[in-house]
Design an enzyme around this catalytic site. Structure first.
Site, PDB file in Angstrom:
ATOM      1  N   CYS A  41       0.838  -1.195   0.000  1.00 28.25           N
ATOM      2  CA  CYS A  41       0.000   0.000   0.000  1.00 28.25           C
ATOM      3  C   CYS A  41       0.876   1.250   0.000  1.00 28.25           C
ATOM      4  O   CYS A  41       2.076   1.198   0.275  1.00 28.25           O
ATOM      5  CB  CYS A  41      -0.924  -0.014   1.212  1.00 28.25           C
ATOM      6  SG  CYS A  41      -2.048  -1.432   1.226  1.00 28.25           S
ATOM      7  N   TYR A 182      -5.846 -13.386  -3.606  1.00 27.83           N
ATOM      8  CA  TYR A 182      -5.311 -12.834  -2.356  1.00 27.83           C
ATOM      9  C   TYR A 182      -5.989 -13.481  -1.160  1.00 27.83           C
ATOM     10  O   TYR A 182      -7.185 -13.336  -0.949  1.00 27.83           O
ATOM     11  CB  TYR A 182      -5.511 -11.324  -2.334  1.00 27.83           C
ATOM     12  CG  TYR A 182      -4.931 -10.618  -1.130  1.00 27.83           C
ATOM     13  CD1 TYR A 182      -3.655 -10.915  -0.662  1.00 27.83           C
ATOM     14  CD2 TYR A 182      -5.661  -9.631  -0.467  1.00 27.83           C
ATOM     15  CE1 TYR A 182      -3.118 -10.247   0.435  1.00 27.83           C
ATOM     16  CE2 TYR A 182      -5.133  -8.959   0.619  1.00 27.83           C
ATOM     17  CZ  TYR A 182      -3.868  -9.270   1.070  1.00 27.83           C
ATOM     18  OH  TYR A 182      -3.341  -8.609   2.152  1.00 27.83           O
ATOM     19  N   HIS A 185      -2.759 -12.084   5.209  1.00 28.72           N
ATOM     20  CA  HIS A 185      -2.704 -10.939   6.137  1.00 28.72           C
ATOM     21  C   HIS A 185      -3.967 -10.730   6.966  1.00 28.72           C
ATOM     22  O   HIS A 185      -4.079  -9.711   7.648  1.00 28.72           O
ATOM     23  CB  HIS A 185      -2.404  -9.630   5.376  1.00 28.72           C
ATOM     24  CG  HIS A 185      -1.049  -9.613   4.744  1.00 28.72           C
ATOM     25  ND1 HIS A 185      -0.842  -9.270   3.422  1.00 28.72           N
ATOM     26  CD2 HIS A 185       0.178  -9.895   5.245  1.00 28.72           C
ATOM     27  CE1 HIS A 185       0.447  -9.341   3.139  1.00 28.72           C
ATOM     28  NE2 HIS A 185       1.087  -9.727   4.235  1.00 28.72           N
ATOM     29  N   ASP A 277       3.856  -9.231   9.564  1.00 27.55           N
ATOM     30  CA  ASP A 277       4.616  -9.436   8.338  1.00 27.55           C
ATOM     31  C   ASP A 277       5.587  -8.282   8.072  1.00 27.55           C
ATOM     32  O   ASP A 277       6.601  -8.472   7.417  1.00 27.55           O
ATOM     33  CB  ASP A 277       3.648  -9.576   7.159  1.00 27.55           C
ATOM     34  CG  ASP A 277       4.266 -10.301   5.982  1.00 27.55           C
ATOM     35  OD1 ASP A 277       5.012 -11.265   6.206  1.00 27.55           O
ATOM     36  OD2 ASP A 277       3.994  -9.910   4.844  1.00 27.55           O
TER      37      ASP A 277
END
Length: 704
Positions: A41, A182, A185, A277
């Site tokens: 991001c 995806y 996370h 992460d």
């Protein structure tokens, strides 16, 4: 990494690093080397698509064989306002994404898109649609939004599959080479279906591993069928939530990967959540993910990519040789140095801007503002201001420059101006370059931050037109006597010791005999007296927590006081607040929230409650005030006061930059140095014209 690992031209690259430049086949496409910019991001998204396209394009230019988007929302029923990500809701979003693809393709790199349906992470504050997930649960957002997701029924699941497939076709039209499934996370619906933490279903999509991966399998198969032999289809999955068997854990996820081993074209393996992460260097060393990703390769014949904030080239090559990874994934290192692969390829190790793991880049996403970087001040300015991490226009005059102060702002200005070709004199009052970076790098957990100074000092050694003078504490008279026409004053700032900060805008009452210190005292070696120390944090970034940790390590009985609800509250934007709070608790630090130090006496401190103003006294042999800083602007003010003498002295301009102008983060300081260097001799914008480019939302025709 040291400069001794290699230097100079391509032929100087050690043979052991050649493995990093082998091509890698990813389904029907081929990456030209093993450097892979994983999705990350950036705070620009749908608002700044051209700036974002240029940022990704510069990374492709820098040698990243695969360059990916951030998560891209593919349907309006799942969006994560206030965060600003890319969108692919309908065909009107294709041109913006195509612009990014074109910039990536210009330099021979593959473009990847991470399609995302946030599900229980999306409060839908913009669309006002009801969020959906595998179970009836509150949305799992960073801000505890009072919104709940509803359990998806089978029709809902069919709809999301249909919406994802439509987005896949749009992504293919936009020109992407890799189209993600995806599931990582804890930031999307597929992860939620995988994890028993969220999935309590008793139908064919819940319970057993086979059932929980069913939706991921279906979407992967549909995506591959849709793209045929034109695009690769990676799966991004989290191998552990670090919750034991209460969440996804390594052995369970390995079983999931094994069941779908060769279905995707690549496995992109991560930890969950994002804060695990992408831990800061204060709480995780390089390669912290390796114990979790090691072993994935044996489950599949397809390439595996993983991250670890890798900066050691030998370690990268070793991971490939040992069969841990096929491709070296990076988000933060690709931000700190978009040309990392090219510099490694050419053996220019001394020119690499190594990531310091401060996560100021992450704060762009959390503050909905363009991404920034402590090491790379050109980040997000590639299109807006025309800045480039490796190129800068030549000098436009032969007038020399004097920079006073060798901290992060002064160092960045000196090396950038030196590369432009100006004759630069850098005057440092001390005996070493680095300023605040050298001091802060000695604090607990911040040693990696010294790379900010190390990189810039290495650049200066390669610039014969930059002269550095130490033990040079200059007066206004000294500066006037030099006859150097352009002066940049980068003399830094000093922490206040009077309590002025966010809460107190006037000095607090400090009785005679009270032992009061600031971080500047502590970093200079003057430690608080006595065993009972109060740290008053009204700065709210990392310094208050670091001071408390340092003093606890030295055996002090530390009480941390803050007007905020928690320790170092702004570090929520760098995803480390909970790690800081945990560490302080584990070190025995007492944390008093919603309180402010309002007076200090010998042996005590008076605290006021934020809500009731009720006063209490606590014992304190010493108090460390972490509140605000004052610019060290005496030289700048003295020079401004003698402006009538400038012409006779040959001085044309005197500018304060960095903390000397207004104290802020180290990232602000390096940006200020770069900005001074970029704007020197540039034509200023006309009155009313912005100093950067921006895009304006299209106005649709008015309708009845």
């Amino acid at each position: 990494m040291s400069a001794s690992e290699g230097q100079g031209s391509r032929t100087d690259r050690p043979v052991r690093h050649d493995i990093l430049f082998e091509p890698v086949k990813i389904g029907p496409v081929t990456a030209r080397n093993r450097f892979y910019q994983v999705p990350h991001c950036n705070g620009m998204g749908y608002r700044d698509p051209t700036a974002l396209a240029h940022m990704r394009g510069v990374k492709a230019e820098g040698g990243w064989a695969v360059v990916c988007t951030e998560q891209v929302e593919f349907h309006h029923t799942s969006e994560i306002t206030p965060f600003i990500e890319l969108r692919l809701w309908d065909d009107r979003d294709i041109p913006a994404l195509s612009r990014m693809v074109d910039k990536i393709h210009e330099h021979g790199s593959l473009a990847g898109i991470e399609l995302a349906y946030n599900g229980m992470n999306g409060p839908n504050l913009y669309s006002r649609e009801v969020p959906m997930g595998p179970a009836h649960l509150p949305v799992a957002t960073f801000t505890y939004d009072p919104v709940q997701a509803r359990r998806m029924d089978l029709e809902d699941i069919r709809n999301v599959r249909k919406w994802h497939l439509a987005a896949v076709r749009r992504a293919k039209t936009a020109g992407f080479d890799l189209i993600y499934v995806y599931a990582a996370h804890a930031l999307g619906f597929l992860h939620h279906f995988l994890s028993r933490r969220y999935n309590d279903r008793v139908d064919e999509y819940g319970g057993s591993i086979e059932n929980r991966i069913r939706l991921m399998r279906e979407i992967t198969e549909e995506t591959k069928d849709a793209v045929g032999d034109t695009c690769a289809v990676p799966i991004r999955i989290s191998v552990d939530e670090l919750l034991g068997e209460g969440g996804l854990y390594k052995e369970e996820v390995e079983d999931m990967i094994g069941l779908m081993a060769d279905l995707p074209d690549l496995w992109d393996v991560t930890l969950a959540g994002w804060e695990n992460d992408s831990r800061t260097s204060r709480f995780a060393e390089e390669g912290a993910q390796e114990p979790f990703i090691d072993g994935v390769k044996r489950l599949t014949t397809k390439p595996v990519v993983g991250v670890g904030r890798y900066t050691s080239v030998d370690r990268m090559a070793s991971l490939v040789r040992k069969g841990v990874l096929d491709m070296i994934g990076a988000a933060r290192p690709s931000i700190a140095d978009p040309f990392l692969p090219k510099k490694i390829e050419e053996g220019r190790f001394e020119d690499i801007r190594e990531c310091i793991g401060c996560n100021i880049c992450v704060s762009g996403d959390f503050t909905m503002s363009p991404i920034r970087c402590t090491q790379n001040p050109t980040m997000a300015e590639e299109w807006r201001k025309g800045w480039h991490p490796e190129r800068i226009r030549g000098a436009e005059s032969d007038k020399p420059v004097l920079i006073v102060g060798g901290g992060p702002a002064g160092l960045e200005a000196a090396q950038a101006l030196g590369k432009r070709g100006y004759a630069v004199t850098l005057a440092e009052a001390g005996t070493e370059l680095g300023g605040r970076v050298l001091q802060e790098a000695k604090l607990p957990g911040l040693s990696v931050w010294v790379r900010v100074a190390d990189y810039r000092k290495m650049q200066l050694t390669q610039l014969p037109n930059v002269e550095t003078y130490f033990d040079s504490r200059l007066s206004a008279e000294d500066v006037l006597s030099f006859g150097i026409p352009r002066i940049a004053v980068a003399t830094g700032a000093t922490w206040r010791a009077d309590g002025v900060g966010h809460y107190h805008t006037q000095p607090i009452e400090i009785e005679e005999g009270a032992a009061v210190y600031s971080p500047s005292h502590v970093m200079a070696g003057t430690m608080p007296e006595g065993g009972r120390v109060v740290v008053f944090d009204d700065d709210h970034y990392y310094m208050g927590g670091v001071m408390a940790e340092l003093l606890a390590d030295k055996g002090c009985d530390v009480t941390y006081v803050t007007p905020a609800s928690e320790a170092s509250t702004w570090t929520r934007a760098t995803m480390e607040q909970h790690f800081i709070q945990k560490r302080l608790i584990e070190k025995g630090v007492s944390i008093l929230s919603f309180k402010a130090v309002v007076a200090i006496g010998p042996g005590n401190a008076s605290l006021a409650c934020m809500f009731t103003d009720r006063i209490e006294e606590i014992a304190a042999d010493s108090v460390v005030l972490v509140t605000a800083r004052l610019p060290d602007e005496a030289l700048y003010r003295d020079l401004k006061a003698r402006e009538t003498d400038w012409a006779d002295a040959g001085i044309e301009s005197v500018v304060a930059i960095g903390d000397c102008l207004a104290p802020a983060t180290i990232a602000h300081a390096t940006y200020a140095g770069r900005r001074y260097a970029e704007e020197l001799d540039a034509e200023p914008p006309a009155e009313g014209v912005l100093p950067f480019k921006r895009e304006i939302t299209e106005l649709l025709p008015l309708t009845e």
